[in-house]
Every structure is written in structure tokens, then in C-alpha cells.
Write an enzyme that holds these catalytic residues in place. Structure first.
Site, PDB file in Angstrom:
ATOM      1  N   GLN A  58       0.842  -1.207   0.000  1.00 44.73           N
ATOM      2  CA  GLN A  58       0.000   0.000   0.000  1.00 44.73           C
ATOM      3  C   GLN A  58       0.871   1.249   0.000  1.00 44.73           C
ATOM      4  O   GLN A  58       1.514   1.560   1.001  1.00 44.73           O
ATOM      5  CB  GLN A  58      -0.884  -0.024   1.254  1.00 44.73           C
ATOM      6  CG  GLN A  58      -1.764   1.194   1.443  1.00 44.73           C
ATOM      7  CD  GLN A  58      -2.322   1.264   2.867  1.00 44.73           C
ATOM      8  OE1 GLN A  58      -1.812   0.625   3.774  1.00 44.73           O
ATOM      9  NE2 GLN A  58      -3.359   2.055   3.058  1.00 44.73           N
ATOM     10  N   GLU A  61      -9.567  -1.666   5.248  1.00 42.56           N
ATOM     11  CA  GLU A  61      -8.373  -1.961   6.042  1.00 42.56           C
ATOM     12  C   GLU A  61      -8.745  -2.042   7.518  1.00 42.56           C
ATOM     13  O   GLU A  61      -8.306  -2.906   8.253  1.00 42.56           O
ATOM     14  CB  GLU A  61      -7.315  -0.873   5.833  1.00 42.56           C
ATOM     15  CG  GLU A  61      -6.101  -1.043   6.766  1.00 42.56           C
ATOM     16  CD  GLU A  61      -4.985  -0.036   6.519  1.00 42.56           C
ATOM     17  OE1 GLU A  61      -5.273   1.056   5.991  1.00 42.56           O
ATOM     18  OE2 GLU A  61      -3.834  -0.351   6.865  1.00 42.56           O
TER      19      GLU A  61
HETATM   20  C1  LIG Z   1       3.544  -0.562  11.590  1.00 42.92           C
HETATM   21  C2  LIG Z   1       3.020   0.398  10.558  1.00 42.92           C
HETATM   22  C3  LIG Z   1       2.741  -0.041   9.286  1.00 42.92           C
HETATM   23  C4  LIG Z   1       2.266   0.852   8.315  1.00 42.92           C
HETATM   24  N1  LIG Z   1       2.046   0.391   7.044  1.00 42.92           N
HETATM   25  C5  LIG Z   1       1.660   1.268   6.090  1.00 42.92           C
HETATM   26  C6  LIG Z   1       1.517   0.835   4.723  1.00 42.92           C
HETATM   27  O1  LIG Z   1       1.737  -0.333   4.405  1.00 42.92           O
HETATM   28  N2  LIG Z   1       1.190   1.738   3.785  1.00 42.92           N
HETATM   29  C7  LIG Z   1       0.936   3.041   4.101  1.00 42.92           C
HETATM   30  O2  LIG Z   1       0.609   3.800   3.213  1.00 42.92           O
HETATM   31  N3  LIG Z   1       1.063   3.488   5.383  1.00 42.92           N
HETATM   32  C8  LIG Z   1       1.421   2.632   6.378  1.00 42.92           C
HETATM   33  N4  LIG Z   1       1.586   3.078   7.670  1.00 42.92           N
HETATM   34  C9  LIG Z   1       1.443   4.506   7.939  1.00 42.92           C
HETATM   35  C10 LIG Z   1       0.266   4.912   8.793  1.00 42.92           C
HETATM   36  O3  LIG Z   1      -0.905   4.865   8.069  1.00 42.92           O
HETATM   37  C11 LIG Z   1       0.584   6.328   9.329  1.00 42.92           C
HETATM   38  O4  LIG Z   1       1.697   6.217  10.173  1.00 42.92           O
HETATM   39  C12 LIG Z   1      -0.571   6.907  10.076  1.00 42.92           C
HETATM   40  O5  LIG Z   1      -1.607   7.227   9.208  1.00 42.92           O
HETATM   41  C13 LIG Z   1      -0.176   8.156  10.878  1.00 42.92           C
HETATM   42  O6  LIG Z   1       0.520   9.083  10.122  1.00 42.92           O
HETATM   43  P1  LIG Z   1       1.874   9.728  10.631  1.00 42.92           P
HETATM   44  O7  LIG Z   1       2.784   8.634  10.970  1.00 42.92           O
HETATM   45  O8  LIG Z   1       2.311  10.713   9.648  1.00 42.92           O
HETATM   46  O9  LIG Z   1       1.494  10.456  11.999  1.00 42.92           O
HETATM   47  P2  LIG Z   1       0.798  11.878  12.138  1.00 42.92           P
HETATM   48  O10 LIG Z   1      -0.320  11.966  11.209  1.00 42.92           O
HETATM   49  O11 LIG Z   1       1.844  12.923  12.110  1.00 42.92           O
HETATM   50  O12 LIG Z   1       0.196  11.753  13.605  1.00 42.92           O
HETATM   51  C14 LIG Z   1       0.974  11.949  14.777  1.00 42.92           C
HETATM   52  C15 LIG Z   1       0.036  11.918  15.970  1.00 42.92           C
HETATM   53  O13 LIG Z   1      -0.904  12.981  15.871  1.00 42.92           O
HETATM   54  C16 LIG Z   1      -2.220  12.492  15.980  1.00 42.92           C
HETATM   55  N5  LIG Z   1      -3.150  13.285  15.175  1.00 42.92           N
HETATM   56  C17 LIG Z   1      -3.054  13.565  13.867  1.00 42.92           C
HETATM   57  N6  LIG Z   1      -4.116  14.283  13.473  1.00 42.92           N
HETATM   58  C18 LIG Z   1      -4.909  14.442  14.554  1.00 42.92           C
HETATM   59  C19 LIG Z   1      -6.152  15.079  14.787  1.00 42.92           C
HETATM   60  N7  LIG Z   1      -6.798  15.701  13.810  1.00 42.92           N
HETATM   61  N8  LIG Z   1      -6.689  15.033  16.038  1.00 42.92           N
HETATM   62  C20 LIG Z   1      -6.033  14.395  17.042  1.00 42.92           C
HETATM   63  N9  LIG Z   1      -4.847  13.771  16.874  1.00 42.92           N
HETATM   64  C21 LIG Z   1      -4.288  13.798  15.645  1.00 42.92           C
HETATM   65  C22 LIG Z   1      -2.123  11.085  15.466  1.00 42.92           C
HETATM   66  O14 LIG Z   1      -3.197  10.313  15.929  1.00 42.92           O
HETATM   67  C23 LIG Z   1      -0.796  10.651  16.027  1.00 42.92           C
HETATM   68  O15 LIG Z   1      -0.929  10.252  17.366  1.00 42.92           O
HETATM   69  C24 LIG Z   1       2.049   2.204   8.645  1.00 42.92           C
HETATM   70  C25 LIG Z   1       2.339   2.638   9.949  1.00 42.92           C
HETATM   71  C26 LIG Z   1       2.817   1.765  10.899  1.00 42.92           C
HETATM   72  C27 LIG Z   1       3.105   2.275  12.278  1.00 42.92           C
END
Ligand SMILES: Cc1cc2nc3c(=O)[nH]c(=O)nc-3n(C[C@H](O)[C@H](O)[C@H](O)COP(=O)(O)OP(=O)(O)OC[C@H]3O[C@@H](n4cnc5c(N)ncnc54)[C@H](O)[C@@H]3O)c2cc1C
Lengths: 357, 392
Positions: free
Chosen positions: B111, B229
Site C-alpha cells: 500500500q 483496512e
Molecule cells: C507498523 C506500521 C505499518 C504501516 N504500514 C503502512 C503501509 O503499508 N502503507 C501506508 O501507506 N502506510 C502505512 N503506515 C502509515 C500509517 O498509516 C501512518 O503512520 C498513520 O496514518 C499516521 O501518520 P503519521 O505517521 O504521519 O502520523 P501523524 O499523522 O503525524 O500523527 C501523529 C500523531 O498525531 C495524531 N493526530 C493527527 N491528526 C490528529 C487530529 N486531527 N486530532 C487528534 N490527533 C491527531 C495522530 O493520531 C498521532 O498520534 C504504517 C504505519 C505503521 C506504524
């Protein structure tokens, strides 16, 4: 008068904290911690800097026995900084726990990086020595010991059915030291085996029991201080992150869902620091405050580390960011020197609040 | 269709292709053609148009006869996310091409959604796709891509119109991972492994025939993928005490010397939570096939993550001094995520990702608050302005 003394003490402890913090920023920056191969060398550098450069060797050993005669509060100040840096060190296990324990039972030193050979989960007051001295020899094993180095091994043993403290050098014939793949890589554990090892018994009976309990209690207080440092790092790292990271066109820190959790965490860390400081500075109420602090600080540290990982998002799940080291240390130290509920149970007896049944 | 009917169909498949003497892939292909791959999916697409829960009967019959399975853990993104999306938005040709080898596991999927600047705010993706004749040329950087090292195809969201509103400028593609412009670099995880990757896309060429849905429909398609998902991560279809609760219950039963009253009460609360979550998943699986996952299904994923994290912490605490040890920090690039094949420390650390991957728990709670409860939305300064003029 009293007030002046307190102020001088506070100024001294702030100065000590700053010295240790600066040293750790130089010797053990967070980026150096994620290379696990170099951790052993890093630990030696940190401890050399603490012992020789800052001059903290023998901190808690009385002056009459060649030590510095320092206070537990000084040790707590140092431990907080070690926790903040998540630095590998034998400060808690040697300088706080095993060294002064040896002094307590009349050992003349040198103390080096002495290590009390008990599982890292051992709670004060709940140590049951499983090693038995027969004709001056000990055989047996102790798993998951923290702080084993090349310094002397301090063994809780029984001699003729009585608890005793014995000592043996780490390289004595029959001593086996097997490194353990540890969850907390910054405080690696060791499995110790003893095969007909000739030991020197230093104290038996009440004196031995008291020295062991006091040692574990001192260490629990220092560990609580370390956990406060760890929790503070997690909180400030998380706050910094949400001040910089934007999603949905906004700083993450502007979302109240996160703001309130961070504010709650700040209150928790603040309470934990009060608890740890009280336990470290009291002269009359140590047992009660030690267990209160150990129970609270263990849980606050883990909560802070878990919130940090979550609010960092994907970055928090990477090896490269040091947050995971804090999480691993917080998780392991939840059970170290007694689980929170062991400490609550100990506290319950001390303050006369017996459990049901 | 009754359970007896399904068992009869399974018996016919087994008689025509005895597992003992049939090649594994041949068997799986025959199972797909017989509509017994996933009976909840339509006829002709490996299914029979029944409900998802009917699959249990088929799987039990096939497993009892020693039939091979399609190793679903190795292709969870393909099965749980790409497949339902293809079925809903793909053309018949696309479905014909991709679905059978996806189901058999011959082709693994990953993905390519998240980017450094687009995590929770997925609609902020900046990877660009521009049309050159009938081929899209894709440039950008993706991150946290689980299993990219094993994947033959990816589902990809890219920006095809930077001057459109944020959610309107996105398009959804199938990206061939063997394109020379795809560069997969492992990212080591807190468990020691590199389960996820950074993926750099440089002039990757994707024929327009691999576009899923219309140009500019990417957000809608991606939302469908994410809803699936979340249902897939939330799990279901398993017997009582399977998954994490089973592991921890087993640890409790086999370590009487470690039991402590406080932990016992926590365990029992989590046992109830896990059992109710399982029953809730069953309710989802009994839904008719035409009901697609929605924001309400996020609850299952939030709950799953919480239970997994609390259970794994409990296991580590239960084990005391032994819980302070780890099985192996060696850097590896695993083929599948297996919670049960590793130690308690691994389970605890990996479960931390459960509340981040596939939409963080915070984002899902926002979704429930706004889409299920109808509460006012958070202020969104990026709404209603062209993406390339918004402050990012
Ligand atoms: C083990 C693992 C596997 C993954 N596999 C995939 C994959 O195969 N393909 C893929 O595309 N992605 C994948 N991901 C990515 C995952 O979808 C993202 O990490 C996730 O969507 C969060 O984005 P970010 O890491 O940028 O955190 P951020 O979006 O920067 O978030 C940081 C923190 O802020 C909080 N936050 C953000 N917005 C808000 C809001 N509006 N209100 C309150 N809190 C908020 C979040 O909940 C989080 O705690 C994976 C992640 C992990 C950890």
C-alpha cells in the site's frame, strides 16, 4: 537557618544536575544509543565520566570508609539525568545499590562497579536468597541480573539457614556470566551461574538482612528519580513534536484531543517528580515514600513513553528515533526492583491499610 | 445456502482435486474457480455472493481434509484492502487480471499511501502523476510501506491535479513494483525488524489501464480501501480466545507461579473485551455482501488496538524477570507479521503500531465523532482552497 540550608542544597543539586546533563549530552547523545553494538563501550564512557571526571565514585559510601559521604538526594539528582538521557550506566546498580551495601556490611573496598546478584525484579523486603553456602562454596544460578560488569559480585546467600551477604570477584573460578538479549538494551541483563565457587561471607543475620533491604530501597528511590527523568524526556520530546508537525493544515498541538492528554501527562510527571524528590530527601519516612514513589513513577514513566510513541506517529515506530529506547526501559523498569503492586502492598503494611480477606 | 450445501461443494472440490496429489497452486486456483475462495464475494470472483461468515464452514471442511491455504498473513494488504477496492472500483478486465493471483498469493500487494507529509492527513499526498500519452509518470516519496520488499503490485494514491481542492486532485492506481523507477529501502522498526520501507518513485510509468476509478476520484476510492483496512485489521471470524487473548490466556494458564491478583482482574476484563470484540466482528461478518464498511466500523479497529496493547503489556508484566528479556533484535525483512511466532516483548512493541497503522486511533475517534455522532468538524484551514495554495 533551615531555609538557607535548603536553598544551598537546592542550588548544589541544580549545579550537579547541570554538570551531569552536559556530560551526557557530550558522551551519550540520543543518537549514539540506537547503535546497539556500541552500547557496552558507551556505558564504560558514561561511568568513567561519572566516577572520575565528575568524581562521583563512592558517592554514598561514608567518608570514614573512604567514600564521599553523599546523600541519597545527590544520587537521585544524577539518576534523573541518566533517565532523561536513557544512558547506559551502572550508577544505580553499583554506586547506589551494591557499593554502599558492601560498606554497610563492613567491607573495606575497593568497591568498583559492584553488583548485587539478584533478579532485576527483586523488591525491597521480598528478597529470599536462593544461593546456599556449603563448606564455603556456592552453586546455583540467578537469572536476569542488572549491572554485572567486572566489579565484585555481591551475593545474597544463606549460611546455616541464616541470610548472609557474601562477595566474590566476577572472574573467580566457577563463575559463569551469560549476557541476556534484553528488552531494555540500555541496561542489559546477565544470567549468573556459580559452580562450586569459593565465596567470602561478609555479614550474617539481621545485619545482612538490613543491608540488603536498605540497598534495594535506596535503589528503588534512585530508580524512581530515573523514571522521572525518563518521563520528562518523553513529555518534552512529544511537546516539541506536536509544536512542529502539521497535518490537516494545523499544528498537531492545536488539536485539543492531544493538548489535554499532554496537559494530563504534565500533571502526572509533576506529581511523580514530587514523589521521587520526597523519597530521596526524607530522613524519617523513607520506606513509605520510597514505595509510594516507586509505584507512581513506574506507571507515569511507562505512560509517558507510550504517549510519546503514539503521538510521534510512524516515526515513533522506527529504530532510528530514540523514543523506543525509552519505551523499552520504561516497560522493563515497571517491574524492576518490585512491581508497582508489590510496592503498594509494602506500603499497605507500613500505613496499616491491610487488604481484604 | 445451508452449511450442508457448502460442505457438499467443498467435498466436490476435494474429490476433483485431492490435496494429497494436487499441486498447491493448482488446488488454490480450483478453489477460486469453484467460488470457495471467499464465499462472501460475487460469483465468478472466487465467491458465491453469500455472507463473509459462511466461509468458516468451507475453511473448516478444507482444513480437515488437509487442503493447503493461501497463506493470508503474507498478503494481508492484497486480501484485506486491494481486493475489495478492485471489486468495487475496478473494471472487469482489471478484476480478471488481478484478483485470482492475488487470492492465491502468487502476487503480493502493498500500500503506497502514506508520505512524510501525509500520514493522518492522507489527502495531503504530494506524489505527482502526470499524463504522458496514455501513460502516467509518477514521482514522489512514500513511507511506512509494509511489505514493499515482497510486493508485485501496490495500490497507490497520487496527485493528478495540484490546482484542484485537496481531496479532488487525487487519483488511484495500481503500481507495478518491478518498474525500474521504484526504489524500496528498508526502515528498521522498534522490534528490530524492517517490516516497513521508504519507497522512492522516480519517473515510474503506469499505463492508464492501471488507473482504478476516474481521474480525480482517488479520495473516494482510497477511503473505501481504508474502511476495508480497518475492518480487516479489526479481524473477525475466529473462534473464542484466538489471537492475542489466546496467547496471553495460555501464558496465564502455563505460569501458575506468576499469577497475581491485580493482573488476574485485568486479564478477566480484557478477556471480556476480547470476547465482545469477537462477537462484534461476527456481527460485521454476517452482514449481507452489499453492505460496505463505513465510519462506524472504525470502532472495531480502535478497540482491537487497545486490547492488543493492554494484553501484550499484561503478558510482559506477568512474566516478571523473564518479561525483561527479548527473543532477537536481528534486523530482518520479514515476509509476514506473526504475533504468535515471536516473544512477549515483540508482541508488546509491535502492538504499539496497531493504534497508528491504518489510521491512528485519534483520527478514527474523530471520524466516529464527526461521521457517526454528527458532531461539528474540527476547523480545517486547508478546506476549500486549491491544494497548491494551501499552507502545508
Ligand atoms: C507498523 C506500521 C505499518 C504501516 N504500514 C503502512 C503501509 O503499508 N502503507 C501506508 O501507506 N502506510 C502505512 N503506515 C502509515 C500509517 O498509516 C501512518 O503512520 C498513520 O496514518 C499516521 O501518520 P503519521 O505517521 O504521519 O502520523 P501523524 O499523522 O503525524 O500523527 C501523529 C500523531 O498525531 C495524531 N493526530 C493527527 N491528526 C490528529 C487530529 N486531527 N486530532 C487528534 N490527533 C491527531 C495522530 O493520531 C498521532 O498520534 C504504517 C504505519 C505503521 C506504524
Amino acid at each position: 537557618m533551615e531555609r538557607e540550608r535548603t536553598m544551598t542544597a537546592t542550588a548544589e543539586s541544580t549545579a550537579l544536575a547541570e554538570t551531569v546533563r552536559r556530560m551526557l549530552e557530550r558522551v551519550a547523545p540520543a543518537t549514539s544509543l540506537v547503535h546497539e553494538d556500541g552500547l557496552d563501550a558507551l556505558l564504560r564512557r558514561v561511568d568513567a565520566a561519572l566516577d572520575d571526571e565528575i568524581g562521583l565514585a563512592g558517592l554514598l559510601v561514608p567518608e570514614s570508609q573512604g567514600g564521599l559521604g553523599g546523600e541519597l538526594s545527590d544520587a537521585a539528582t544524577v539518576a534523573t539525568e541518566l533517565g532523561r538521557a536513557c544512558a547506559p550506566s551502572r550508577f544505580v546498580t553499583a554506586t547506589v545499590l551494591a557499593g554502599p551495601l558492601l560498606a554497610d556490611v563492613g567491607h573495606a573496598g575497593p568497591f568498583g562497579a559492584a553488583c548485587l546478584v539478584v533478579p532485576w525484579g527483586t523488591a525491597p523486603g521480598e528478597l529470599l536468597p536462593r544461593l546456599v553456602v556449603v563448606d564455603g562454596l556456592v552453586s546455583g544460578s540467578v537469572r536476569s541480573v542488572a549491572g554485572v560488569g567486572d566489579g565484585p559480585l555481591v551475593l545474597p546467600v544463606t549460611v546455616d539457614g541464616e541470610t548472609a551477604v557474601a562477595i566474590v570477584s566476577a572472574d573467580a573460578p566457577g563463575v559463569g556470566l551469560a549476557p541476556v538479549t534484553s528488552l531494555d538494551t540500555t541496561r542489559p541483563l546477565t544470567d549468573v551461574t556459580l559452580d562450586g565457587v569459593a565465596v567470602q561471607v561478609l555479614a550474617t543475620g539481621r545485619r545482612a538482612v538490613d543491608a540488603l533491604d536498605a540497598g534495594l530501597e535506596r535503589a528503588a528511590v534512585a530508580l524512581a528519580a530515573e523514571q522521572v527523568g525518563l518521563a520528562s524526556w518523553c513529555l518534552s520530546t512529544t511537546v516539541d513534536h506536536v509544536q512542529q508537525r502539521r497535518q490537516f493544515g494545523r499544528l498537531l498541538g492545536s488539536f485539543q484531543a492531544l493538548k489535554h492528554r499532554l496537559a494530563t501527562l504534565w500533571i502526572e510527571v509533576d506529581s511523580a517528580s514530587v514523589a521521587a524528590e520526597a523519597a530521596a530527601t526524607t530522613t524519617s519516612d523513607r520506606a513509605v515514600l520510597a514505595s509510594a514513589a516507586q509505584s507512581m513513577c513506574s506507571e507515569v514513566a511507562l505512560h509517558a513513553a507510550e504517549e510519546c510513541i503514539q503521538m510521534l506517529g510512524g516515526i515513533g515506530m522506527t529504530w532510528e528515533h530514540p523514543a523506543h529506547l525509552y519505551l523499552k526501559r520504561a516497560l522493563v523498569d515497571l517491574n524492576a526492583l518490585g512491581t508497582p503492586e508489590q510496592h503498594r502492598r509494602r506500603l499497605a503494611t507500613l500505613v496499616d491499610l491491610p487488604p481484604a480477606g | 445456502m445451508s452449511a450442508a450445501d457448502l460442505e457438499h461443494l467443498a467435498a466436490r472440490l476435494l474429490a476433483a482435486h485431492p490435496p494429497a496429489s494436487t499441486d498447491r497452486l493448482d488446488f488454490l486456483r480450483a478453489q477460486y474457480d469453484a467460488g470457495l475462495a471467499w464465499v462472501g464475494k460475487p460469483v465468478g470472483r472466487g465467491g458465491l455472493g453469500l455472507t463473509v461468515s459462511d466461509q468458516v464452514v468451507v475453511d473448516a471442511a478444507l482444513r480437515a481434509a488437509g487442503a493447503p491455504d493461501n497463506d493470508p498473513a503474507a498478503n494481508s494488504i492484497g486480501l484485506g484492502m486491494a481486493a475489495p477496492t478492485l471489486l468495487r472500483y475496478g473494471t472487469p478486465d482489471q478484476v480478471d487480471r488481478f484478483l485470482p493471483p492475488l487470492w492465491t498469493g502468487e502476487e503480493i500487494w502493498c500500500q503506497l499511501f502514506s508520505e512524510p507529509g501525509a500520514g493522518s492527513d492522507l489527502a495531503n499526498v504530494s506524489t505527482s502523476a502526470t499524463l504522458d500519452g496514455d501513460t502516467w509518470v509518477v514521482n514522489g516519496q512514500k513511507v511506512w510501506t509494509s511489505g514493499a520488499q515482497n510486493a508485485r503490485f501496490a495500490i497507490l494514491v497520487a496527485r493528478t491535479d495540484p490546482s484542484a481542492f485537496k481531496h479532488a486532485g487525487l487519483t488511484y492506481f495500481v503500481c507495478p513494483m518491478d518498474d525500474p523507477g521504484v526504489d524500496v529501502r528498508p526502515l528498521r522498526q522498534i522490534t528490530g525488524e524492517a517490516e516497513f520501507n521508504e519507497v522512492f518513485l522516480t519517473d515510474v510509468r503506469i499505463p492508464d489501464s492501471l488507473r482504478i476509478g476516474a481521474v480525480g476520484q482517488g479520495w473516494e476510492v482510497a477511503t473505501a480501501t481504508l474502511n476495508n483496512e480497518r475492518v480487516a485489521i479489526g479481524g473477525g471470524g475466529a473462534p473464542r480466545e484466538s489471537g492475542m487473548i489466546g496467547v496471553v490466556a495460555q501464558a496465564w494458564r502455563s505460569h501458575p507461579e506468576r499469577r497475581r491478583p491485580v493482573l488476574h482482574d485485568r486479564l478477566m476484563r480484557l478477556w471480556i473485551d476480547a470476547e465482545v470484540a469477537r462477537l462484534a466482528a461476527e456481527r460485521v461478518r454476517r452482514r449481507p455482501a452489499h453492505v460496505t464498511p463505513g465510519p462506524g466500523d472504525s470502532a472495531a479497529k480502535v478497540t482491537f488496538a487497545r486490547i492488543a496493547q493492554q494484553l501484550t503489556a499484561l503478558e510482559v508484566e506477568l512474566l516478571g524477570d523473564d518479561g525483561m528479556r527479548y527473543d532477537d533484535w536481528t534486523m530482518r525483512r520479514p515476509e509476514r507479521v506473526s504475533f504468535t511466532g515471536r516473544g512477549p516483548g515483540y508482541r508488546y512493541l509491535r502492538a504499539k503500531g496497531n493504534s497508528i497503522e491504518g489510521g491512528t486511533s485519534e483520527v478514527l475517534l474523530n471520524l466516529i465523532a464527526e461521521r457517526v455522532l454528527g458532531l461539528p468538524a474540527e476547523h480545517r484551514p486547508d478546506k476549500g482552497i486549491p491544494w497548491n495554495e494551501s499552507a502545508r
